[in-house]
Design a protein around this motif. Structure first.
Motif, PDB file in Angstrom:
ATOM      1  N   ALA A 153      18.615  18.909  -8.797  1.00 11.78           N
ATOM      2  CA  ALA A 153      18.725  18.663  -7.359  1.00 11.78           C
ATOM      3  C   ALA A 153      20.135  18.212  -6.990  1.00 11.78           C
ATOM      4  CB  ALA A 153      17.697  17.615  -6.931  1.00 11.78           C
ATOM      5  N   ALA A 154      20.724  17.328  -7.808  1.00 11.33           N
ATOM      6  CA  ALA A 154      22.073  16.851  -7.535  1.00 11.33           C
ATOM      7  C   ALA A 154      23.094  17.987  -7.634  1.00 11.33           C
ATOM      8  CB  ALA A 154      22.438  15.722  -8.502  1.00 11.33           C
TER       9      ALA A 154
ATOM     10  N   HIS B 124      22.813  20.238  -4.618  1.00 12.10           N
ATOM     11  CA  HIS B 124      23.429  19.606  -3.450  1.00 12.10           C
ATOM     12  C   HIS B 124      24.946  19.729  -3.518  1.00 12.10           C
ATOM     13  CE1 HIS B 124      24.826  16.235  -0.890  1.00 12.10           C
ATOM     14  NE2 HIS B 124      23.761  16.552  -0.158  1.00 12.10           N
ATOM     15  N   ARG B 125      25.517  19.542  -4.704  1.00 13.34           N
ATOM     16  CA  ARG B 125      26.977  19.667  -4.860  1.00 13.34           C
ATOM     17  C   ARG B 125      27.432  21.093  -4.565  1.00 13.34           C
ATOM     18  NH1 ARG B 125      30.521  21.775  -8.143  1.00 13.34           N
ATOM     19  NH2 ARG B 125      28.895  22.617  -9.522  1.00 13.34           N
TER      20      ARG B 125
ATOM     21  N   LEU C 285      25.935  23.336  -2.743  1.00 15.28           N
ATOM     22  CA  LEU C 285      25.778  23.638  -1.323  1.00 15.28           C
ATOM     23  C   LEU C 285      26.900  23.007  -0.509  1.00 15.28           C
ATOM     24  CD1 LEU C 285      24.130  24.871   0.955  1.00 15.28           C
ATOM     25  CD2 LEU C 285      22.735  22.804   1.001  1.00 15.28           C
ATOM     26  N   ALA C 286      27.271  21.767  -0.866  1.00 18.46           N
ATOM     27  CA  ALA C 286      28.369  21.105  -0.147  1.00 18.46           C
ATOM     28  C   ALA C 286      29.668  21.896  -0.296  1.00 18.46           C
ATOM     29  CB  ALA C 286      28.545  19.680  -0.667  1.00 18.46           C
TER      30      ALA C 286
ATOM     31  N   LEU D 168      24.154  20.016   6.141  1.00 21.32           N
ATOM     32  CA  LEU D 168      24.034  19.584   4.746  1.00 21.32           C
ATOM     33  C   LEU D 168      23.241  18.286   4.685  1.00 21.32           C
ATOM     34  CD1 LEU D 168      24.985  19.942   1.752  1.00 21.32           C
ATOM     35  CD2 LEU D 168      26.861  18.394   2.322  1.00 21.32           C
ATOM     36  N   PRO D 169      22.194  18.211   3.866  1.00 21.65           N
ATOM     37  CA  PRO D 169      21.469  16.939   3.724  1.00 21.65           C
ATOM     38  C   PRO D 169      22.417  15.831   3.242  1.00 21.65           C
ATOM     39  CG  PRO D 169      20.255  18.749   2.705  1.00 21.65           C
ATOM     40  CD  PRO D 169      21.602  19.286   3.048  1.00 21.65           C
ATOM     41  N   SER D 170      22.132  14.625   3.639  1.00 19.87           N
ATOM     42  CA  SER D 170      23.018  13.512   3.282  1.00 19.87           C
ATOM     43  C   SER D 170      22.984  13.214   1.786  1.00 19.87           C
ATOM     44  CB  SER D 170      22.618  12.253   4.062  1.00 19.87           C
ATOM     45  OG  SER D 170      21.266  11.905   3.787  1.00 19.87           O
ATOM     46  N   GLU D 171      21.922  13.604   1.114  1.00 17.15           N
ATOM     47  CA  GLU D 171      21.815  13.338  -0.321  1.00 17.15           C
ATOM     48  C   GLU D 171      20.869  14.357  -0.943  1.00 17.15           C
ATOM     49  OE1 GLU D 171      18.386   9.886   0.175  1.00 17.15           O
ATOM     50  OE2 GLU D 171      20.436   9.335  -0.339  1.00 17.15           O
ATOM     51  N   PRO D 172      20.922  14.503  -2.263  1.00 20.00           N
ATOM     52  CA  PRO D 172      20.009  15.462  -2.907  1.00 20.00           C
ATOM     53  C   PRO D 172      18.552  15.107  -2.660  1.00 20.00           C
ATOM     54  CG  PRO D 172      21.730  14.740  -4.424  1.00 20.00           C
ATOM     55  CD  PRO D 172      21.823  13.858  -3.225  1.00 20.00           C
TER      56      PRO D 172
END
Length: 441
Positions: free
Chosen positions: A282-283, A286-287, A289-290, A249-253
Protein backbone atom coordinates in the motif's frame (compact mmCIF):
# COMPACT_ATOMS: atom_id res chain seq x y z
CA UNK A 1 -41.88 -13.21 13.90
CA UNK A 2 -41.64 -14.09 17.62
CA UNK A 3 -41.56 -11.41 20.30
CA UNK A 4 -38.41 -9.38 20.60
CA UNK A 5 -36.72 -11.65 23.09
CA UNK A 6 -38.38 -14.93 22.07
CA UNK A 7 -36.83 -17.98 20.52
CA UNK A 8 -36.04 -17.78 16.78
CA UNK A 9 -38.58 -19.08 14.32
CA UNK A 10 -37.59 -22.05 12.23
CA UNK A 11 -37.14 -21.86 8.47
CA UNK A 12 -37.48 -18.80 6.25
CA UNK A 13 -40.74 -16.93 6.12
CA UNK A 14 -41.90 -14.01 4.02
CA UNK A 15 -44.53 -11.55 5.24
CA UNK A 16 -46.09 -8.42 3.84
CA UNK A 17 -46.74 -5.41 6.05
CA UNK A 18 -48.99 -2.64 4.88
CA UNK A 19 -47.07 0.66 4.70
CA UNK A 20 -48.44 4.10 3.94
CA UNK A 21 -48.34 3.65 0.17
CA UNK A 22 -47.10 0.15 -0.61
CA UNK A 23 -46.44 -3.29 0.80
CA UNK A 24 -43.10 -3.88 2.44
CA UNK A 25 -41.67 -7.37 2.41
CA UNK A 26 -39.96 -9.04 5.32
CA UNK A 27 -37.96 -12.25 5.35
CA UNK A 28 -37.08 -14.00 8.60
CA UNK A 29 -34.08 -16.32 8.62
CA UNK A 30 -33.67 -18.90 11.34
CA UNK A 31 -30.61 -18.62 13.55
CA UNK A 32 -27.56 -20.07 11.84
CA UNK A 33 -25.35 -22.64 13.57
CA UNK A 34 -21.98 -21.55 14.97
CA UNK A 35 -19.39 -20.77 12.29
CA UNK A 36 -16.50 -22.93 13.40
CA UNK A 37 -13.35 -23.00 11.29
CA UNK A 38 -14.59 -20.82 8.42
CA UNK A 39 -14.83 -17.19 7.45
CA UNK A 40 -18.14 -15.39 7.57
CA UNK A 41 -18.16 -14.57 3.86
CA UNK A 42 -16.88 -16.62 0.95
CA UNK A 43 -18.46 -14.60 -1.87
CA UNK A 44 -16.99 -11.32 -3.06
CA UNK A 45 -20.24 -9.47 -2.31
CA UNK A 46 -20.36 -10.90 1.22
CA UNK A 47 -16.78 -9.77 1.76
CA UNK A 48 -17.70 -6.31 0.44
CA UNK A 49 -20.48 -6.17 3.05
CA UNK A 50 -17.99 -6.99 5.82
CA UNK A 51 -15.51 -4.44 4.49
CA UNK A 52 -18.19 -1.75 4.82
CA UNK A 53 -18.68 -2.81 8.45
CA UNK A 54 -14.97 -2.97 9.27
CA UNK A 55 -14.23 0.34 7.54
CA UNK A 56 -17.07 2.02 9.45
CA UNK A 57 -16.54 0.68 12.97
CA UNK A 58 -14.30 2.79 15.16
CA UNK A 59 -13.59 0.19 17.82
CA UNK A 60 -11.63 -2.89 16.72
CA UNK A 61 -12.42 -4.50 20.07
CA UNK A 62 -16.15 -4.34 19.29
CA UNK A 63 -15.63 -6.04 15.94
CA UNK A 64 -13.72 -8.84 17.65
CA UNK A 65 -16.48 -9.16 20.23
CA UNK A 66 -19.03 -9.34 17.41
CA UNK A 67 -17.11 -12.07 15.64
CA UNK A 68 -16.96 -14.10 18.85
CA UNK A 69 -20.71 -13.73 19.43
CA UNK A 70 -21.54 -14.67 15.83
CA UNK A 71 -19.22 -17.68 15.92
CA UNK A 72 -20.79 -18.82 19.20
CA UNK A 73 -24.29 -18.81 17.67
CA UNK A 74 -25.45 -15.90 19.84
CA UNK A 75 -27.39 -14.25 16.98
CA UNK A 76 -31.04 -15.26 16.89
CA UNK A 77 -33.45 -15.22 13.97
CA UNK A 78 -32.61 -12.40 11.56
CA UNK A 79 -35.36 -10.19 10.15
CA UNK A 80 -34.53 -8.56 6.81
CA UNK A 81 -36.76 -5.86 5.38
CA UNK A 82 -36.26 -2.73 3.29
CA UNK A 83 -33.82 -0.43 5.02
CA UNK A 84 -33.31 -2.54 8.16
CA UNK A 85 -32.01 -5.83 9.54
CA UNK A 86 -32.94 -6.92 13.06
CA UNK A 87 -32.02 -9.72 15.45
CA UNK A 88 -31.79 -10.52 19.14
CA UNK A 89 -28.15 -11.02 20.11
CA UNK A 90 -27.29 -12.59 23.44
CA UNK A 91 -24.27 -11.74 25.58
CA UNK A 92 -22.14 -14.62 26.88
CA UNK A 93 -24.14 -14.45 30.14
CA UNK A 94 -27.40 -14.84 28.22
CA UNK A 95 -28.56 -11.20 28.38
CA UNK A 96 -30.56 -10.47 25.18
CA UNK A 97 -30.22 -7.26 23.18
CA UNK A 98 -32.43 -6.01 20.35
CA UNK A 99 -30.00 -4.96 17.59
CA UNK A 100 -30.79 -3.22 14.30
CA UNK A 101 -28.63 -2.08 11.41
CA UNK A 102 -30.07 0.46 8.97
CA UNK A 103 -29.19 0.70 5.28
CA UNK A 104 -30.61 3.41 3.04
CA UNK A 105 -33.26 2.24 0.57
CA UNK A 106 -32.83 3.07 -3.09
CA UNK A 107 -35.13 5.74 -4.49
CA UNK A 108 -37.68 5.03 -7.22
CA UNK A 109 -35.41 6.82 -9.71
CA UNK A 110 -32.49 4.62 -8.64
CA UNK A 111 -34.55 1.48 -9.14
CA UNK A 112 -35.70 2.73 -12.54
CA UNK A 113 -32.08 3.24 -13.63
CA UNK A 114 -31.03 -0.12 -12.24
CA UNK A 115 -33.87 -2.13 -13.76
CA UNK A 116 -33.47 -0.47 -17.16
CA UNK A 117 -29.75 -1.21 -17.16
CA UNK A 118 -30.22 -4.83 -16.03
CA UNK A 119 -32.69 -5.86 -18.75
CA UNK A 120 -30.20 -4.70 -21.37
CA UNK A 121 -27.79 -7.41 -20.20
CA UNK A 122 -29.54 -10.77 -20.13
CA UNK A 123 -26.53 -12.41 -18.54
CA UNK A 124 -27.03 -10.36 -15.39
CA UNK A 125 -30.52 -11.79 -14.84
CA UNK A 126 -29.38 -15.36 -15.51
CA UNK A 127 -26.54 -15.02 -13.01
CA UNK A 128 -28.85 -13.61 -10.35
CA UNK A 129 -31.22 -16.54 -10.78
CA UNK A 130 -28.25 -18.80 -10.02
CA UNK A 131 -27.91 -16.95 -6.70
CA UNK A 132 -24.72 -15.22 -7.84
CA UNK A 133 -23.96 -11.50 -7.89
CA UNK A 134 -22.16 -10.66 -11.15
CA UNK A 135 -19.42 -8.08 -10.55
CA UNK A 136 -20.27 -6.25 -13.78
CA UNK A 137 -23.82 -5.74 -12.50
CA UNK A 138 -22.53 -3.84 -9.47
CA UNK A 139 -20.01 -1.91 -11.58
CA UNK A 140 -22.61 -0.96 -14.19
CA UNK A 141 -25.04 0.11 -11.48
CA UNK A 142 -22.37 2.24 -9.81
CA UNK A 143 -21.56 3.86 -13.16
CA UNK A 144 -25.25 4.75 -13.43
CA UNK A 145 -25.14 6.35 -9.97
CA UNK A 146 -26.79 3.45 -8.13
CA UNK A 147 -24.75 1.97 -5.26
CA UNK A 148 -25.97 -1.53 -4.44
CA UNK A 149 -23.27 -2.55 -1.97
CA UNK A 150 -22.80 -0.46 1.16
CA UNK A 151 -19.75 1.73 1.65
CA UNK A 152 -18.11 3.47 4.60
CA UNK A 153 -20.75 4.79 6.99
CA UNK A 154 -23.70 3.17 5.18
CA UNK A 155 -24.37 0.55 7.89
CA UNK A 156 -25.98 2.54 10.71
CA UNK A 157 -26.19 0.68 14.05
CA UNK A 158 -29.04 0.74 16.60
CA UNK A 159 -28.86 -1.33 19.78
CA UNK A 160 -30.59 -1.24 23.15
CA UNK A 161 -27.20 -1.55 24.86
CA UNK A 162 -26.91 2.19 24.08
CA UNK A 163 -23.52 1.97 22.38
CA UNK A 164 -22.81 5.06 20.27
CA UNK A 165 -20.99 3.13 17.53
CA UNK A 166 -21.12 -0.42 16.23
CA UNK A 167 -21.17 -2.55 19.37
CA UNK A 168 -20.49 -6.25 19.63
CA UNK A 169 -24.19 -6.96 19.10
CA UNK A 170 -24.66 -4.99 15.84
CA UNK A 171 -21.27 -6.27 14.62
CA UNK A 172 -22.38 -9.86 15.30
CA UNK A 173 -25.60 -9.19 13.36
CA UNK A 174 -23.60 -7.89 10.38
CA UNK A 175 -21.26 -10.89 10.43
CA UNK A 176 -24.26 -13.22 10.44
CA UNK A 177 -25.92 -11.35 7.57
CA UNK A 178 -22.72 -11.80 5.53
CA UNK A 179 -23.40 -15.55 5.69
CA UNK A 180 -26.97 -14.97 4.50
CA UNK A 181 -25.71 -12.84 1.61
CA UNK A 182 -23.37 -15.66 0.60
CA UNK A 183 -26.38 -17.94 0.24
CA UNK A 184 -28.69 -15.46 -1.46
CA UNK A 185 -27.74 -12.06 -2.96
CA UNK A 186 -31.44 -11.17 -3.17
CA UNK A 187 -31.16 -10.43 0.56
CA UNK A 188 -29.19 -7.30 -0.44
CA UNK A 189 -31.90 -6.21 -2.89
CA UNK A 190 -34.50 -6.63 -0.17
CA UNK A 191 -32.52 -4.39 2.16
CA UNK A 192 -32.31 -1.83 -0.64
CA UNK A 193 -36.09 -1.91 -1.10
CA UNK A 194 -37.16 -4.71 -3.49
CA UNK A 195 -38.17 -8.27 -2.58
CA UNK A 196 -37.10 -11.05 -4.91
CA UNK A 197 -40.53 -11.73 -6.46
CA UNK A 198 -41.23 -8.04 -6.98
CA UNK A 199 -37.80 -7.48 -8.53
CA UNK A 200 -38.09 -10.43 -10.93
CA UNK A 201 -41.63 -9.41 -11.94
CA UNK A 202 -40.46 -5.91 -12.81
CA UNK A 203 -37.53 -7.29 -14.80
CA UNK A 204 -39.88 -9.60 -16.71
CA UNK A 205 -42.24 -6.74 -17.62
CA UNK A 206 -39.35 -4.65 -18.87
CA UNK A 207 -37.84 -7.57 -20.78
CA UNK A 208 -41.14 -8.18 -22.61
CA UNK A 209 -41.44 -4.49 -23.47
CA UNK A 210 -37.88 -4.45 -24.78
CA UNK A 211 -38.50 -7.55 -26.91
CA UNK A 212 -41.55 -5.93 -28.49
CA UNK A 213 -39.50 -2.84 -29.29
CA UNK A 214 -36.79 -4.94 -30.93
CA UNK A 215 -39.43 -6.70 -33.06
CA UNK A 216 -40.31 -3.54 -35.06
CA UNK A 217 -40.08 -3.71 -38.87
CA UNK A 218 -36.58 -3.76 -40.28
CA UNK A 219 -36.87 -0.35 -41.93
CA UNK A 220 -38.04 1.30 -38.70
CA UNK A 221 -35.33 -0.44 -36.70
CA UNK A 222 -32.68 0.66 -39.21
CA UNK A 223 -33.82 4.26 -38.92
CA UNK A 224 -33.80 4.04 -35.13
CA UNK A 225 -30.25 2.72 -35.12
CA UNK A 226 -28.77 5.28 -37.46
CA UNK A 227 -26.03 7.33 -35.88
CA UNK A 228 -22.45 8.42 -36.25
CA UNK A 229 -19.88 5.93 -37.49
CA UNK A 230 -17.47 4.97 -34.69
CA UNK A 231 -14.41 5.91 -36.78
CA UNK A 232 -15.87 9.32 -37.57
CA UNK A 233 -16.74 9.91 -33.93
CA UNK A 234 -13.22 9.04 -32.83
CA UNK A 235 -11.68 11.33 -35.47
CA UNK A 236 -13.95 14.19 -34.43
CA UNK A 237 -12.58 14.48 -30.94
CA UNK A 238 -14.39 17.73 -30.25
CA UNK A 239 -17.73 15.95 -29.94
CA UNK A 240 -16.46 13.60 -27.26
CA UNK A 241 -17.14 14.48 -23.60
CA UNK A 242 -14.12 15.71 -21.64
CA UNK A 243 -12.32 13.29 -19.39
CA UNK A 244 -13.05 13.73 -15.68
CA UNK A 245 -10.49 15.36 -13.44
CA UNK A 246 -7.93 13.07 -11.85
CA UNK A 247 -8.87 12.08 -8.30
CA UNK A 248 -7.00 13.81 -5.50
CA UNK A 249 -4.04 11.96 -4.02
CA UNK A 250 -5.00 10.39 -0.67
CA UNK A 251 -3.16 11.96 2.24
CA UNK A 252 -1.69 8.61 3.24
CA UNK A 253 -1.59 4.99 2.07
CA UNK A 254 -4.65 2.87 2.62
CA UNK A 255 -4.79 0.42 5.50
CA UNK A 256 -4.76 -3.27 4.56
CA UNK A 257 -7.41 -5.50 6.14
CA UNK A 258 -6.69 -6.82 9.62
CA UNK A 259 -5.83 -10.51 9.74
CA UNK A 260 -6.35 -10.80 13.48
CA UNK A 261 -9.24 -13.26 13.54
CA UNK A 262 -10.24 -16.20 15.66
CA UNK A 263 -9.56 -18.54 12.72
CA UNK A 264 -6.19 -20.23 12.93
CA UNK A 265 -3.92 -19.48 9.94
CA UNK A 266 -3.13 -22.22 7.48
CA UNK A 267 0.02 -24.23 8.25
CA UNK A 268 3.14 -22.38 7.16
CA UNK A 269 1.36 -19.01 6.79
CA UNK A 270 3.27 -16.21 8.55
CA UNK A 271 0.51 -13.73 9.43
CA UNK A 272 2.96 -11.07 10.64
CA UNK A 273 4.90 -11.21 7.38
CA UNK A 274 1.72 -11.14 5.31
CA UNK A 275 0.38 -8.07 7.15
CA UNK A 276 3.74 -6.36 6.70
CA UNK A 277 3.85 -7.11 2.96
CA UNK A 278 0.30 -5.78 2.52
CA UNK A 279 1.19 -2.55 4.33
CA UNK A 280 4.38 -2.09 2.28
CA UNK A 281 2.48 -2.73 -0.95
CA UNK A 282 0.00 0.00 0.00
CA UNK A 283 2.82 2.41 0.86
CA UNK A 284 4.63 1.68 -2.41
CA UNK A 285 1.43 2.13 -4.42
CA UNK A 286 0.86 5.49 -2.71
CA UNK A 287 4.43 6.58 -3.52
CA UNK A 288 4.12 5.58 -7.16
CA UNK A 289 0.78 7.37 -7.49
CA UNK A 290 2.23 10.53 -5.93
CA UNK A 291 5.08 10.45 -8.45
CA UNK A 292 2.71 9.78 -11.35
CA UNK A 293 0.60 12.81 -10.42
CA UNK A 294 3.57 15.15 -9.98
CA UNK A 295 4.29 17.74 -12.71
CA UNK A 296 6.76 16.59 -15.34
CA UNK A 297 6.49 12.93 -14.38
CA UNK A 298 6.01 11.89 -18.00
CA UNK A 299 9.50 13.22 -18.81
CA UNK A 300 11.23 11.22 -16.09
CA UNK A 301 13.08 8.01 -17.02
CA UNK A 302 11.43 4.75 -16.09
CA UNK A 303 12.69 3.08 -12.94
CA UNK A 304 14.51 -0.20 -13.46
CA UNK A 305 13.03 -3.35 -11.99
CA UNK A 306 14.57 -4.26 -8.64
CA UNK A 307 16.55 -7.45 -8.29
CA UNK A 308 15.44 -9.92 -5.58
CA UNK A 309 18.39 -8.78 -3.45
CA UNK A 310 17.48 -5.09 -3.83
CA UNK A 311 13.84 -5.79 -3.08
CA UNK A 312 14.77 -7.73 0.07
CA UNK A 313 16.76 -4.73 1.31
CA UNK A 314 13.91 -2.35 0.43
CA UNK A 315 11.49 -4.43 2.47
CA UNK A 316 13.91 -4.74 5.37
CA UNK A 317 13.96 -0.94 5.85
CA UNK A 318 10.67 -1.03 7.75
CA UNK A 319 10.36 -4.73 8.58
CA UNK A 320 9.64 -6.00 12.10
CA UNK A 321 12.43 -7.98 13.69
CA UNK A 322 11.08 -11.43 12.80
CA UNK A 323 10.60 -10.49 9.14
CA UNK A 324 14.01 -8.79 8.96
CA UNK A 325 15.60 -12.00 10.25
CA UNK A 326 14.02 -13.97 7.43
CA UNK A 327 15.10 -11.37 4.88
CA UNK A 328 18.70 -11.46 6.09
CA UNK A 329 18.71 -15.23 5.62
CA UNK A 330 17.13 -15.01 2.17
CA UNK A 331 19.59 -12.31 1.06
CA UNK A 332 22.53 -14.25 2.55
CA UNK A 333 23.88 -11.13 4.20
CA UNK A 334 23.63 -11.94 7.88
CA UNK A 335 22.12 -9.58 10.42
CA UNK A 336 25.01 -7.05 10.39
CA UNK A 337 25.33 -7.17 6.62
CA UNK A 338 21.62 -6.50 6.20
CA UNK A 339 21.82 -3.57 8.64
CA UNK A 340 24.57 -1.98 6.49
CA UNK A 341 22.55 -2.58 3.34
CA UNK A 342 19.45 -1.01 4.90
CA UNK A 343 21.47 2.05 5.90
CA UNK A 344 22.82 2.38 2.36
CA UNK A 345 19.33 2.04 0.92
CA UNK A 346 18.00 4.78 3.16
CA UNK A 347 20.74 7.09 1.90
CA UNK A 348 20.26 6.46 -1.81
CA UNK A 349 18.25 3.40 -2.85
CA UNK A 350 19.65 1.02 -5.50
CA UNK A 351 22.56 3.35 -6.41
CA UNK A 352 23.78 3.47 -2.80
CA UNK A 353 23.37 -0.30 -2.45
CA UNK A 354 25.48 -0.84 -5.57
CA UNK A 355 28.28 1.34 -4.12
CA UNK A 356 28.16 -0.70 -0.90
CA UNK A 357 28.48 -4.03 -2.73
CA UNK A 358 30.59 -3.32 -5.79
CA UNK A 359 34.22 -2.32 -6.26
CA UNK A 360 35.06 -1.32 -9.81
CA UNK A 361 38.06 0.04 -11.70
CA UNK A 362 37.42 3.45 -13.31
CA UNK A 363 38.42 3.89 -16.93
CA UNK A 364 41.37 6.17 -17.66
CA UNK A 365 39.06 9.08 -18.49
CA UNK A 366 36.90 8.51 -15.38
CA UNK A 367 40.01 8.26 -13.20
CA UNK A 368 41.38 11.51 -14.64
CA UNK A 369 38.08 13.30 -13.93
CA UNK A 370 37.99 11.92 -10.38
CA UNK A 371 41.55 13.11 -9.65
CA UNK A 372 40.76 16.52 -11.09
CA UNK A 373 37.69 16.78 -8.86
CA UNK A 374 39.73 15.77 -5.80
CA UNK A 375 42.48 18.29 -6.61
CA UNK A 376 39.93 21.10 -7.02
CA UNK A 377 38.01 20.25 -3.86
CA UNK A 378 40.64 21.49 -1.36
CA UNK A 379 43.52 23.93 -1.15
CA UNK A 380 46.92 22.27 -1.12
CA UNK A 381 47.38 22.69 2.63
CA UNK A 382 43.89 21.32 3.46
CA UNK A 383 43.72 18.31 1.18
CA UNK A 384 43.70 15.02 3.16
CA UNK A 385 46.13 12.30 2.19
CA UNK A 386 44.18 9.71 0.24
CA UNK A 387 45.06 6.20 -0.81
CA UNK A 388 43.28 5.13 -3.98
CA UNK A 389 42.04 1.59 -4.49
CA UNK A 390 39.94 1.21 -7.63
CA UNK A 391 36.85 3.45 -7.04
CA UNK A 392 37.61 4.03 -3.33
CA UNK A 393 39.75 6.77 -1.76
CA UNK A 394 40.64 6.19 1.90
CA UNK A 395 42.11 8.78 4.27
CA UNK A 396 45.60 7.58 5.23
CA UNK A 397 45.67 6.87 8.95
CA UNK A 398 41.97 7.74 9.32
CA UNK A 399 38.55 6.09 9.38
CA UNK A 400 37.00 8.03 6.51
CA UNK A 401 36.59 6.98 2.91
CA UNK A 402 35.06 8.25 -0.33
CA UNK A 403 33.49 5.89 -2.84
CA UNK A 404 32.66 7.00 -6.35
CA UNK A 405 29.58 5.65 -8.08
CA UNK A 406 29.35 4.91 -11.77
CA UNK A 407 27.40 8.18 -12.18
CA UNK A 408 30.38 10.18 -10.85
CA UNK A 409 28.85 11.06 -7.46
CA UNK A 410 30.82 10.67 -4.21
CA UNK A 411 29.54 8.62 -1.28
CA UNK A 412 30.88 9.14 2.28
CA UNK A 413 31.90 6.09 4.31
CA UNK A 414 33.41 5.68 7.74
CA UNK A 415 34.86 2.67 9.54
CA UNK A 416 32.70 1.32 12.36
CA UNK A 417 33.75 -1.73 14.38
CA UNK A 418 36.19 -2.70 11.69
CA UNK A 419 33.73 -2.44 8.78
CA UNK A 420 33.16 0.34 6.27
CA UNK A 421 29.66 1.70 6.71
CA UNK A 422 27.66 4.28 4.69
CA UNK A 423 27.77 7.68 6.42
CA UNK A 424 25.39 9.79 4.32
CA UNK A 425 23.89 10.52 0.92
CA UNK A 426 25.92 11.12 -2.24
CA UNK A 427 27.37 14.50 -3.19
CA UNK A 428 28.73 15.87 -6.45
CA UNK A 429 31.56 17.58 -4.54
CA UNK A 430 34.08 15.23 -2.87
CA UNK A 431 34.86 17.78 -0.15
CA UNK A 432 31.20 17.83 0.90
CA UNK A 433 31.09 14.04 1.07
CA UNK A 434 34.38 13.92 2.98
CA UNK A 435 33.07 16.41 5.57
CA UNK A 436 30.19 14.00 6.27
CA UNK A 437 32.54 11.01 6.51
CA UNK A 438 35.01 12.75 8.84
CA UNK A 439 32.25 14.35 10.89
CA UNK A 440 31.51 11.08 12.56
CA UNK A 441 35.06 10.29 13.60
Amino acid sequence: MSDMYGEPNGGTQEHEHRGKDAYEHERIFAALPPAHGRGFAQSWWGQAWLKALEDTALELAQLKAGRRLARAGAVGAVSVRPGRITAVVKDPDGTPHRSDVLLQRLSEDDWDHFLGMTVERAGHIATLLDREMPPHLVEDASAAGVELLPGIGDLEPRCDCDAWDHCGHTSALCYQVARLLDQDPFVLFLMRGRAERELLDELQVRSVAQSETEATPADEQKGALEGVDAGEAYAEGAILPPLPELPALPSEPGLPPALDTETEPAPGLDVTALEFLAARAAAEAHRMLAEALSPGHERQPLEGELTPDEDAVRLAVAAPAAVAERLSTAARRGRDGLALAVRAWEYGGPAALAVLKEEWAPSADALARARAALDAAWDDDERPRLRATRNRWTVVGGDAQLRQGTDGRWWPYRKERGRWAPAGPAAHDPATAMAVAIGGE
